[in-house]
Motif scaffolding. Sequence first.
Motif, PDB file in Angstrom:
ATOM      1  N   ASP A 177      -0.026 -22.337   9.452  1.00 15.11           N
ATOM      2  CA  ASP A 177       0.998 -23.300   9.024  1.00 15.11           C
ATOM      3  C   ASP A 177       1.210 -24.379  10.080  1.00 15.11           C
ATOM      4  O   ASP A 177       1.318 -25.568   9.762  1.00 15.11           O
ATOM      5  CB  ASP A 177       2.327 -22.582   8.770  1.00 15.11           C
ATOM      6  N   GLU A 178       1.305 -23.944  11.322  1.00 14.15           N
ATOM      7  CA  GLU A 178       1.509 -24.905  12.413  1.00 14.15           C
ATOM      8  C   GLU A 178       0.387 -25.932  12.434  1.00 14.15           C
ATOM      9  O   GLU A 178       0.625 -27.143  12.572  1.00 14.15           O
ATOM     10  CB  GLU A 178       1.563 -24.171  13.754  1.00 14.15           C
ATOM     11  N   GLU A 179      -0.841 -25.463  12.297  1.00 17.29           N
ATOM     12  CA  GLU A 179      -1.989 -26.368  12.310  1.00 17.29           C
ATOM     13  C   GLU A 179      -1.940 -27.331  11.127  1.00 17.29           C
ATOM     14  O   GLU A 179      -2.204 -28.531  11.275  1.00 17.29           O
ATOM     15  CB  GLU A 179      -3.289 -25.563  12.276  1.00 17.29           C
ATOM     16  N   LYS A 180      -1.597 -26.796   9.962  1.00 13.09           N
ATOM     17  CA  LYS A 180      -1.554 -27.626   8.752  1.00 13.09           C
ATOM     18  C   LYS A 180      -0.490 -28.709   8.868  1.00 13.09           C
ATOM     19  O   LYS A 180      -0.728 -29.881   8.536  1.00 13.09           O
ATOM     20  CB  LYS A 180      -1.269 -26.737   7.533  1.00 13.09           C
ATOM     21  N   LEU A 181       0.682 -28.334   9.344  1.00 14.41           N
ATOM     22  CA  LEU A 181       1.771 -29.299   9.490  1.00 14.41           C
ATOM     23  C   LEU A 181       1.448 -30.330  10.567  1.00 14.41           C
ATOM     24  O   LEU A 181       1.718 -31.526  10.403  1.00 14.41           O
ATOM     25  CB  LEU A 181       3.076 -28.564   9.820  1.00 14.41           C
ATOM     26  N   MET A 182       0.864 -29.868  11.669  1.00 17.82           N
ATOM     27  CA  MET A 182       0.469 -30.788  12.735  1.00 17.82           C
ATOM     28  C   MET A 182      -0.529 -31.814  12.217  1.00 17.82           C
ATOM     29  O   MET A 182      -0.383 -33.022  12.454  1.00 17.82           O
ATOM     30  CB  MET A 182      -0.149 -30.005  13.896  1.00 17.82           C
ATOM     31  N   ASP A 183      -1.550 -31.340  11.523  1.00 13.81           N
ATOM     32  CA  ASP A 183      -2.602 -32.230  11.027  1.00 13.81           C
ATOM     33  C   ASP A 183      -2.033 -33.285  10.080  1.00 13.81           C
ATOM     34  O   ASP A 183      -2.449 -34.446  10.104  1.00 13.81           O
ATOM     35  CB  ASP A 183      -3.689 -31.424  10.307  1.00 13.81           C
ATOM     36  N   PHE A 184      -1.081 -32.867   9.254  1.00 11.29           N
ATOM     37  CA  PHE A 184      -0.522 -33.819   8.291  1.00 11.29           C
ATOM     38  C   PHE A 184       0.385 -34.845   8.965  1.00 11.29           C
ATOM     39  O   PHE A 184       0.199 -36.059   8.803  1.00 11.29           O
ATOM     40  CB  PHE A 184       0.265 -33.084   7.207  1.00 11.29           C
ATOM     41  N   PHE A 185       1.359 -34.385   9.723  1.00 12.13           N
ATOM     42  CA  PHE A 185       2.364 -35.306  10.257  1.00 12.13           C
ATOM     43  C   PHE A 185       1.802 -36.255  11.315  1.00 12.13           C
ATOM     44  O   PHE A 185       2.272 -37.388  11.444  1.00 12.13           O
ATOM     45  CB  PHE A 185       3.550 -34.522  10.824  1.00 12.13           C
ATOM     46  N   ARG A 186       0.788 -35.811  12.064  1.00 13.09           N
ATOM     47  CA  ARG A 186       0.269 -36.708  13.099  1.00 13.09           C
ATOM     48  C   ARG A 186      -0.551 -37.858  12.516  1.00 13.09           C
ATOM     49  O   ARG A 186      -0.942 -38.770  13.243  1.00 13.09           O
ATOM     50  CB  ARG A 186      -0.552 -35.925  14.120  1.00 13.09           C
ATOM     51  N   VAL A 189       2.813 -40.372  12.527  1.00 16.53           N
ATOM     52  CA  VAL A 189       3.570 -40.723  13.735  1.00 16.53           C
ATOM     53  C   VAL A 189       2.821 -40.221  14.966  1.00 16.53           C
ATOM     54  O   VAL A 189       1.871 -39.443  14.861  1.00 16.53           O
ATOM     55  CB  VAL A 189       5.003 -40.123  13.731  1.00 16.53           C
ATOM     56  N   ASN A 190       3.295 -40.645  16.113  1.00 18.77           N
ATOM     57  CA  ASN A 190       2.697 -40.264  17.390  1.00 18.77           C
ATOM     58  C   ASN A 190       2.585 -38.749  17.511  1.00 18.77           C
ATOM     59  O   ASN A 190       3.536 -38.023  17.237  1.00 18.77           O
ATOM     60  CB  ASN A 190       3.559 -40.830  18.527  1.00 18.77           C
ATOM     61  N   VAL A 191       1.419 -38.281  17.946  1.00 21.01           N
ATOM     62  CA  VAL A 191       1.165 -36.839  18.004  1.00 21.01           C
ATOM     63  C   VAL A 191       2.136 -36.133  18.944  1.00 21.01           C
ATOM     64  O   VAL A 191       2.511 -34.973  18.709  1.00 21.01           O
ATOM     65  CB  VAL A 191      -0.298 -36.566  18.422  1.00 21.01           C
ATOM     66  N   THR A 192       2.578 -36.811  19.995  1.00 23.23           N
ATOM     67  CA  THR A 192       3.520 -36.199  20.933  1.00 23.23           C
ATOM     68  C   THR A 192       4.840 -35.873  20.248  1.00 23.23           C
ATOM     69  O   THR A 192       5.442 -34.818  20.495  1.00 23.23           O
ATOM     70  CB  THR A 192       3.777 -37.141  22.131  1.00 23.23           C
ATOM     71  N   LYS A 193       5.292 -36.764  19.376  1.00 21.37           N
ATOM     72  CA  LYS A 193       6.539 -36.519  18.653  1.00 21.37           C
ATOM     73  C   LYS A 193       6.397 -35.350  17.687  1.00 21.37           C
ATOM     74  O   LYS A 193       7.340 -34.582  17.484  1.00 21.37           O
ATOM     75  CB  LYS A 193       6.966 -37.783  17.904  1.00 21.37           C
ATOM     76  N   VAL A 194       5.227 -35.227  17.098  1.00 21.70           N
ATOM     77  CA  VAL A 194       4.990 -34.101  16.189  1.00 21.70           C
ATOM     78  C   VAL A 194       4.965 -32.799  16.978  1.00 21.70           C
ATOM     79  O   VAL A 194       5.609 -31.812  16.607  1.00 21.70           O
ATOM     80  CB  VAL A 194       3.668 -34.283  15.421  1.00 21.70           C
ATOM     81  N   GLU A 195       4.232 -32.791  18.081  1.00 18.83           N
ATOM     82  CA  GLU A 195       4.109 -31.580  18.895  1.00 18.83           C
ATOM     83  C   GLU A 195       5.463 -31.104  19.409  1.00 18.83           C
ATOM     84  O   GLU A 195       5.742 -29.898  19.430  1.00 18.83           O
ATOM     85  CB  GLU A 195       3.172 -31.835  20.073  1.00 18.83           C
ATOM     86  N   SER A 196       6.313 -32.054  19.825  1.00 18.63           N
ATOM     87  CA  SER A 196       7.609 -31.673  20.385  1.00 18.63           C
ATOM     88  C   SER A 196       8.500 -30.997  19.351  1.00 18.63           C
ATOM     89  O   SER A 196       9.367 -30.189  19.695  1.00 18.63           O
ATOM     90  CB  SER A 196       8.323 -32.909  20.953  1.00 18.63           C
ATOM     91  N   ARG A 197       8.272 -31.311  18.078  1.00 23.37           N
ATOM     92  CA  ARG A 197       9.090 -30.711  17.020  1.00 23.37           C
ATOM     93  C   ARG A 197       8.466 -29.432  16.458  1.00 23.37           C
ATOM     94  O   ARG A 197       9.174 -28.478  16.153  1.00 23.37           O
ATOM     95  CB  ARG A 197       9.316 -31.741  15.910  1.00 23.37           C
ATOM     96  N   VAL A 198       7.148 -29.424  16.338  1.00 22.70           N
ATOM     97  CA  VAL A 198       6.471 -28.245  15.791  1.00 22.70           C
ATOM     98  C   VAL A 198       6.433 -27.114  16.820  1.00 22.70           C
ATOM     99  O   VAL A 198       6.259 -25.947  16.471  1.00 22.70           O
ATOM    100  CB  VAL A 198       5.045 -28.615  15.321  1.00 22.70           C
ATOM    101  N   ASP A 203       6.861 -21.187  19.182  1.00 23.37           N
ATOM    102  CA  ASP A 203       7.754 -20.321  19.958  1.00 23.37           C
ATOM    103  C   ASP A 203       8.240 -19.148  19.115  1.00 23.37           C
ATOM    104  O   ASP A 203       8.300 -18.005  19.588  1.00 23.37           O
ATOM    105  CB  ASP A 203       8.958 -21.116  20.466  1.00 23.37           C
ATOM    106  N   MET A 204       8.601 -19.425  17.869  1.00 31.58           N
ATOM    107  CA  MET A 204       9.056 -18.355  16.981  1.00 31.58           C
ATOM    108  C   MET A 204       7.928 -17.359  16.712  1.00 31.58           C
ATOM    109  O   MET A 204       8.152 -16.151  16.633  1.00 31.58           O
ATOM    110  CB  MET A 204       9.554 -18.942  15.656  1.00 31.58           C
TER     111      MET A 204
END
Length: 295
Positions: A177-186, A189-198, A203-204
């Motif tokens: 899921d993390e990978e899928k969401l990262m791939d879509f949102f980046r 927008v800037n990948v750093t902003k996506v990473e900071s939120r995902v 962590d969970m």
Amino acid sequence: MLYRIALAVIQVMLDFQAAERQRLEEPIFYVGLACLCALINNNMHCYELSSELSSSTLEALPQNYAEQVNFEDTCKGFLEVAKEAVLQTVTVIFEDPGVHDLLVKLYQRDWLEGMVTEYLVETFADYFGDVKMYIEERPFRRFVEACIEETIVVYVDHLLSQKNYIKEETIERMRLDEEKLMDFFREHVNVTKVESRVRILADMRDLASAGSLDSFTLIFTNILEHQPDCPPEVVEKLVAMREDIPRKEAKEIVQECKEIYENSLVDGNPRKSGFVFGKLKCLTAKKGIWRKRGQ
């Protein structure tokens, strides 16, 4: 004369903003996506035009009159209205019946089989295409960031409120899921902003799969570094979903994390509030965590 005109213009702008805010209080299905996008654009343009008007007016006014005219706060009001409209646009997506039907399946069998996040991202893509066509680049980026945050909140909320034991397949699907969401949102927008939120999803996942007292405390301490308002109840809920952790050990883990959290507080409060844990519905209800869970 110019001073009185400036005050009158400010009042007109305030009245307009009040009318726009009143429109945003209407049920979303009455307002609609296209209207929200138009409202965003209009208020962004109003901000730009009012800022130009402010500069030229204040330059023309004598100093003693200019000090009595507060254009700045009035101009910012347009940005605040636009920001609220952006958040309402995100709400339109998450109140879509199709999106709702997918989200209720999080951490259930369909989700484990890859039939939730994949379809959710496809729905997001359709909405993003429409919104990007209607609004300008700057508010669109803010829209994407707000959508990421709402997505993370929903995923964490469902994780902590679901009733199944956490197993290896759960952890693996969380990673995918993390990978899928990262791939879509980046893509938007800037990948750093996506990473900071995902990051909190990772962590969970780490917390949910921790194998010892030391692992739990280390991971929880790291979470508090960037999400200081993450309460120990999060650990309590995740530990209760671990069939492989004896009750005595679980209590020790929770107690240690409670002490870590309490020691991190400043004057009895978290150093700052993040975008996740203050919005979780599952943390508002006090429930016994040792109830029988489904397999």
